[in-house]
Scaffold this motif. Structure first.
Motif, PDB file in Angstrom:
ATOM      1  N   GLY A   3      48.067  63.270 -54.293  1.00  0.00           N
ATOM      2  CA  GLY A   3      48.084  64.263 -53.240  1.00  0.00           C
ATOM      3  C   GLY A   3      48.500  65.640 -53.705  1.00  0.00           C
ATOM      4  N   GLN A   4      49.136  65.723 -54.874  1.00  0.00           N
ATOM      5  CA  GLN A   4      49.540  67.013 -55.420  1.00  0.00           C
ATOM      6  C   GLN A   4      48.482  67.615 -56.342  1.00  0.00           C
ATOM      7  OE1 GLN A   4      53.421  67.211 -57.181  1.00  0.00           O
ATOM      8  NE2 GLN A   4      54.442  66.264 -55.448  1.00  0.00           N
ATOM      9  N   ASN A   5      47.380  66.907 -56.510  1.00  0.00           N
ATOM     10  CA  ASN A   5      46.312  67.419 -57.366  1.00  0.00           C
ATOM     11  C   ASN A   5      45.638  68.608 -56.678  1.00  0.00           C
ATOM     12  OD1 ASN A   5      43.603  67.673 -58.631  1.00  0.00           O
ATOM     13  ND2 ASN A   5      44.193  65.806 -59.705  1.00  0.00           N
ATOM     14  N   GLN A   6      45.427  69.697 -57.427  1.00  0.00           N
ATOM     15  CA  GLN A   6      44.841  70.891 -56.839  1.00  0.00           C
ATOM     16  C   GLN A   6      43.435  70.631 -56.312  1.00  0.00           C
ATOM     17  OE1 GLN A   6      45.229  74.467 -59.092  1.00  0.00           O
ATOM     18  NE2 GLN A   6      44.567  75.754 -57.410  1.00  0.00           N
ATOM     19  N   ALA A   7      42.733  69.655 -56.882  1.00  0.00           N
ATOM     20  CA  ALA A   7      41.398  69.325 -56.384  1.00  0.00           C
ATOM     21  C   ALA A   7      41.462  68.766 -54.963  1.00  0.00           C
ATOM     22  CB  ALA A   7      40.726  68.319 -57.308  1.00  0.00           C
ATOM     23  N   LEU A   8      42.626  68.251 -54.552  1.00  0.00           N
ATOM     24  CA  LEU A   8      42.793  67.713 -53.202  1.00  0.00           C
ATOM     25  C   LEU A   8      43.517  68.706 -52.296  1.00  0.00           C
ATOM     26  CD1 LEU A   8      43.768  63.983 -53.840  1.00  0.00           C
ATOM     27  CD2 LEU A   8      41.685  64.818 -52.788  1.00  0.00           C
ATOM     28  N   SER A   9      44.705  69.112 -52.702  1.00  0.00           N
ATOM     29  CA  SER A   9      45.540  69.976 -51.860  1.00  0.00           C
ATOM     30  C   SER A   9      45.376  71.438 -52.232  1.00  0.00           C
ATOM     31  CB  SER A   9      47.005  69.551 -51.988  1.00  0.00           C
ATOM     32  OG  SER A   9      47.172  68.203 -51.617  1.00  0.00           O
ATOM     33  N   TYR A  10      44.137  71.850 -52.431  1.00  0.00           N
ATOM     34  CA  TYR A  10      43.847  73.184 -52.954  1.00  0.00           C
ATOM     35  C   TYR A  10      44.467  74.284 -52.106  1.00  0.00           C
ATOM     36  CZ  TYR A  10      41.262  77.420 -54.118  1.00  0.00           C
ATOM     37  OH  TYR A  10      40.942  78.706 -54.470  1.00  0.00           O
ATOM     38  N   TYR A  11      44.233  74.249 -50.796  1.00  0.00           N
ATOM     39  CA  TYR A  11      44.680  75.354 -49.953  1.00  0.00           C
ATOM     40  C   TYR A  11      46.193  75.369 -49.775  1.00  0.00           C
ATOM     41  CZ  TYR A  11      40.192  77.393 -48.874  1.00  0.00           C
ATOM     42  OH  TYR A  11      39.000  78.065 -48.989  1.00  0.00           O
ATOM     43  N   TRP A  12      46.827  74.203 -49.793  1.00  0.00           N
ATOM     44  CA  TRP A  12      48.294  74.190 -49.756  1.00  0.00           C
ATOM     45  C   TRP A  12      48.845  74.833 -51.029  1.00  0.00           C
ATOM     46  CZ3 TRP A  12      52.118  73.084 -46.300  1.00  0.00           C
ATOM     47  CH2 TRP A  12      53.421  73.048 -46.821  1.00  0.00           C
ATOM     48  N   ILE A  13      48.354  74.414 -52.164  1.00  0.00           N
ATOM     49  CA  ILE A  13      48.860  74.933 -53.441  1.00  0.00           C
ATOM     50  C   ILE A  13      48.597  76.433 -53.556  1.00  0.00           C
ATOM     51  CG2 ILE A  13      48.556  74.822 -55.953  1.00  0.00           C
ATOM     52  CD1 ILE A  13      48.032  71.788 -55.569  1.00  0.00           C
ATOM     53  N   GLU A  14      47.397  76.879 -53.146  1.00  0.00           N
ATOM     54  CA  GLU A  14      47.062  78.292 -53.252  1.00  0.00           C
ATOM     55  C   GLU A  14      47.895  79.153 -52.310  1.00  0.00           C
ATOM     56  OE1 GLU A  14      44.734  80.159 -55.194  1.00  0.00           O
ATOM     57  OE2 GLU A  14      44.953  78.343 -56.387  1.00  0.00           O
TER      58      GLU A  14
END
Length: 564
Positions: free
Chosen positions: A143-154
């Motif tokens: 779930g912490q992978n940027q490919a999944l949680s892209y908009y949260w991480i960005e």
């Protein structure tokens, strides 16, 4: 949007956002029509609308998505605390009726709409809001992978494990109609980001029952839980019904318990049709009722055939990216300026882009705060380009010019034609161009993101109306596709962008972004802004009530079909 120097500025959004809003949401209207057989099958007041989608969604949980096809569906079945005003990129109330922030911009108090339920009957209230934020913040493993949680991480950064700093700190619910979101710092993009589909409010009951967070990595892909595959549950005017993956058909149905004005449609169907030419043929035959991003060359013929073609206000940027990692000459700002002078952007816009496109002078539209009217301009001047190359000691510059195949983008409707025009400009300035073309999802984006290209075509459609969403996304870190880590100013630029985003005083923040834009277009020039292009959307003649969005974020809600 940003215009050519001689063109007037035309605002389709207000340039200021207000901290506290107390008006009710005006529901955005959008597309509606249907083929005759579908109207008969759908029955009821509005029948069935069938829309041609360009691709399959990644899933139906927007938190784990970054693709437009997933978001197109999410917008119909889910809502956020804030939404976007119809026809604009500015925020307005949605599930929150109003909000206010503390003087330091770190605490945001949302007064919530009452009488709202999720599709499974769960109450929407402050406790549900906080459970949604905690669910997003508590991601672990895949779930912490940027490919999944892209908009949260960005937008928010890290998660509750504290490995990476996060903009989000906590959420409290002092009463059922009040939710308070605490941030670790002020941010210019808050609360605008809450209008993104990724941060929609979803039923805590359904997410727990169908194990929404149980996503697993499997090689280079992911295995999604039942919630994402078949049980997405929001508060919107449509409910998820089914996904026939074999036939490429997604079915939504009217939410009879919707808190606002109910949609006139009984059913909303998305048919996955990857080929744009086939989508056009299906519209002409009556098999579908609309599709997005028709080829600019087809617009006249579509109109002549009686179809309803609408061109959105442009809220995007296409740019020529410059990677400073592999070609030492590109580290010299004189060389990058030479590239800018070599390009005939006026002719590019007139010859290769649709009606209404304009030359860009900086990296976002003039409707966004911090736009500077006095940035350095780069008119077409091949002689000036040759002079700068000679001064930099590279009169015979060679570049690998990457351009994508098997794709059209709202800002880049004809990648090959655009590449051909720009490559011809560069060669006229004495630059040797080595073309490199790869499929968009077959190596192009991977090469660009990993800084393998010398120069490349790319762009961005804004998610919301703040400078950080554009230049913060592009240059907010030094390890980016432009590889500004290789520049003496790269870290300074990233720090300036962080400081501007965190400045709570609007007037001061505006000045900070203007200063950054001036530096971007003079002493930095990490890329060359090319154009703003208005993407079109087309429906059958029976469609009434289409409200286009500069964010390409139409909602299929308050629409009607003539004769129904």
């Amino acid at each position: 949007m940003s215009r050519a120097p001689s063109a007037p500025r035309r605002a389709f959004t207000t340039r200021r956002r207000v901290a506290t809003v107390g008006v009710a949401l005006v529901a955005a209207t959008s597309l509606a029509a249907c083929a005759q057989s579908q109207r008969e099958a759908g029955g009821g007041e509005g029948g069935t609308l069938t829309f041609g989608a360009a691709g399959a969604p990644d899933g139906f949980d927007p938190f784990y998505a970054s693709d437009g096809e997933t978001f197109r569906i999410s917008r119909q079945i889910m809502e956020g605390l804030v939404g976007f005003k119809p026809g604009s990129a500015d925020v307005e109330p949605e599930l929150a009726e109003s909000w206010e922030h503390s003087p330091d911009g770190k605490a945001w108090t949302f007064k919530l709409r009452t009488g709202v339920k999720f599709h499974d009957g769960t109450d929407f209230n402050a406790e549900a809001v906080c459970k949604n934020f905690q669910r997003m913040f508590d991601q672990t493993g895949a779930g912490q992978n940027q490919a999944l949680s892209y908009y949260w991480i960005e937008n928010f950064g890290g998660f509750s494990d504290g490995k990476t700093p996060s903009l989000y700190q906590s959420c409290e619910s002092p009463d059922p109609t009040t939710a308070v979101v605490h941030l670790t710092r002020a941010s210019s993009k808050f609360p605008d980001i809450l209008g993104l589909p990724s941060f929609s409010m979803q039923s805590p009951t359904a997410m727990e029952k169908y194990k929404a967070n149980d996503v697993q990595a499997q090689g280079d892909s992911f295995v999604y839980p039942e919630y994402s595959r078949s049980q997405p549950t929001g508060t919107g005017p449509f409910k998820f019904a089914s996904y026939d993956e074999g036939n490429g058909t997604i079915k939504l149905v009217r939410n009879e318990e919707y808190w606002g004005e109910k949609t006139k449609l009984n059913e909303l169907i998305f048919r996955i049709i990857p080929d744009e030419t086939v989508r056009k043929q299906e519209l002409e035959s009556g098999a579908i009722d609309g599709y997005d991003f028709p080829n600019a060359a087809d617009l006249k013929a579509l109109r002549d055939a009686g179809h309803n073609v609408q061109v959105r206000d442009p809220f995007n940027i296409m740019y020529l990216g410059i990677t400073q990692k592999n070609n030492p000459a590109l580290k010299d700002v004189k060389v990058r300026q030479a590239l800018a002078y070599a390009l005939d952007r006026e002719t590019l816009v007139k010859a290769n882009l649709p009606e209404g496109a304009s030359v860009a002078t900086q990296f976002y539209p003039d409707t966004v705060d911090g736009y500077a009217d006095d940035v350095q301009k780069y008119p077409h001047d091949p002689a000036k380009a040759k002079q700068l190359l000679a001064e930099a000691g590279v009169p015979n510059l060679t570049v690998n010019f990457y351009w994508p195949t098997e794709v059209t983008r709202p800002y880049m409707p004809d990648p090959q034609g655009i590449y051909n025009a720009l490559a011809e400009n560069l060669r006229a300035a004495g630059i040797t161009v080595n073309p490199v073309s790869k499929p968009w999802n077959g190596g192009y984006i991977d090469d660009v993101d990993n800084a393998r290209a010398d120069i490349f075509l790319l762009g961005w459609t804004g998610d919301y109306n703040t400078p950080d969403n554009f230049i913060g996304t592009f240059f907010g870190t030094t390890e980016n596709r432009f590889y500004t880590a290789g520049s003496p100013w790269g870290a300074d630029l990233a720090d300036q962008l962080k400081a501007a985003d965190a400045e709570p005083d609007e007037a001061k923040r505006e000045q900070m972004y203007q200063d950054i834009n001036r530096k971007l277009m003079s002493e930095y020039l990490p890329a060359i802004p090319l154009s703003h292009s208005p993407p079109a959307i087309v429906t059958s003649a029976e469609v009434e009530g289409l409200q286009t969005s500069p964010l390409t974020a139409e909602e299929f809600a308050s629409v009607s079909i003539s004769g129904q």
